[in-house]
Scaffold this motif. Structure first.
Motif, short mmCIF file in Angstrom:
data_model
loop_
_atom_site.label_atom_id
_atom_site.label_comp_id
_atom_site.label_asym_id
_atom_site.label_seq_id
_atom_site.Cartn_x
_atom_site.Cartn_y
_atom_site.Cartn_z
N HIS A 42 0.82 -1.21 0.00
CA HIS A 42 0.00 0.00 0.00
C HIS A 42 0.86 1.27 0.00
N GLY A 43 2.12 1.10 -0.35
CA GLY A 43 2.98 2.27 -0.51
C GLY A 43 3.61 2.79 0.76
N ARG A 44 3.51 2.03 1.84
CA ARG A 44 4.09 2.48 3.11
C ARG A 44 5.47 1.85 3.33
N ASN A 45 6.45 2.66 3.66
CA ASN A 45 7.77 2.15 3.99
C ASN A 45 7.75 1.48 5.36
N VAL A 46 8.71 0.60 5.57
CA VAL A 46 8.76 -0.21 6.80
C VAL A 46 10.16 -0.18 7.39
N VAL A 47 10.22 -0.12 8.72
CA VAL A 47 11.45 -0.39 9.47
C VAL A 47 11.21 -1.65 10.27
N VAL A 48 12.08 -2.62 10.13
CA VAL A 48 11.96 -3.89 10.85
C VAL A 48 12.81 -3.81 12.12
#
Length: 320
Positions: free
Chosen positions: A68-74
């Motif tokens: 959905h176009g959202r960046n992620v930090v794991v």
């Protein structure tokens, strides 16, 4: 202004996702960051659960945001670091290939925060670096299919918490599937090569000694990893014993990943503070043994692994 990234939290062995509640509450309330804490199938009471099951759970959570176009930090702790490293494969801008079924607005994993964890090597299971021999803190129970803690959990994980809090978290510990620890090397991936990493070390750790952590950081840097290193005077679980300081490091890391914090020096605190950026300096001989030696040893190990890998690829290329 671009939207802030979603934070995907991956717990370690024997731990439920609720172990992150202290820090996720702070991150959501004070910094308006979306936090998702996943449950690992290998800690859900099923001895047949595998590393691949854990990996799929993490990748599903990441995909639900990036599609959905959202960046992620794991963000991953202990054993969860192997899951987190491996799960980001294909989700980073480096080497990303969009499939035909993906929508145009695609987000990416933009960073990785490891807490008292390790740097996964592709093709190796969690126990492979130990040659299949568990540490003294736990044992193999083939009859049940679980890894059983031998050391008192409070001393191993929570010795810097007040007694009542420590006992509560001990009561929350779950079973841990042996399969996830000993198998699954074909699914592991050194994701830390593809994204910037912030490493939160724990100097009072009785589960993963801090010297081992520092050696791993040195190894990762020698192998090309972009690693920022911070340490807390904490047990194995700083998100429980020092949630405010843990969040402080996380926010600095997230802002750096998002390009909002230009100078990493602004995150470095002095020896008098609870956050330390490990660095050996000529004018401080005490730092030579404390930081310099383990980081240098890790650098040697990492260089050897890098050269071995390069030579093996060259040999395979020649014979093909």
């Amino acid at each position: 202004m671009s939207a802030p990234p979603t934070l995907v939290f991956i717990p370690g062995s024997w731990h439920k996702p609720t172990c992150y509640n202290e820090v996720t509450n702070l991150l959501q309330r004070q910094h308006k960051l979306k936090c998702i804490s996943i449950s690992l199938p290998s800690t859900a009471g099923n001895p047949a659960a595998t590393f691949k099951d854990d990996l799929d759970a993490a990748r599903e959570a990441i995909s639900a945001e990036t599609i959905h176009g959202r960046n992620v930090v794991v963000i991953a702790h202990s054993y969860g670091g192997m899951v987190g490293n491996s799960a980001i494969k294909g989700f980073t801008q480096r080497g990303f290939t969009k499939s035909q079924n993906q929508i145009s607005a695609t987000g990416y994993v933009i960073g990785l925060i490891l807490i008292a964890s390790g740097f996964t090597l592709s093709g190796l299971s969690f126990m492979d670096p130990f040659f299949g021999h568990p540490p003294p803190s736990w044992r193999v129970n083939n009859a049940t299919g679980y890894a059983e803690l031998v050391a008192p959990p409070r001393e191993l994980f929570y010795h810097d918490l007040p007694e009542n809090e420590a006992e509560f978290w001990v009561s929350q510990l779950t079973t841990q599937s042996l399969k996830a620890l000993f198998e699954g090397g074909e699914h592991t991936y050194a994701g830390w090569i593809n994204v910037p990493v912030w490493y939160i070390g724990t100097t009072e750790d009785r589960g993963l000694p801090v010297m081992v952590q520092r050696i791993q950081v040195g190894m990762a840097k020698a192998m090309g990893g972009n690693v920022e290193h911070r340490e807390l005077h904490s047990s194995h679980c700083p998100f429980l014993s020092q949630p405010e300081m843990t969040v402080r490091i996380m926010v600095d890391a997230i802002e750096t990943f998002a390009g909002k914090l230009k100078r990493n020096e602004s995150t470095t605190c002095g020896q008098g503070d609870m956050i330390v950026a490990p660095k050996a300096t000529i004018l401080q001989p005490s730092t030579w043994l404390k930081f310099g030696l383990p980081l240098a040893l890790g650098h040697i190990v990492g260089s050897c692994i890098f050269l071995f890998t390069w030579a093996r690829r060259l040999w395979r290329f020649k014979i093909n």
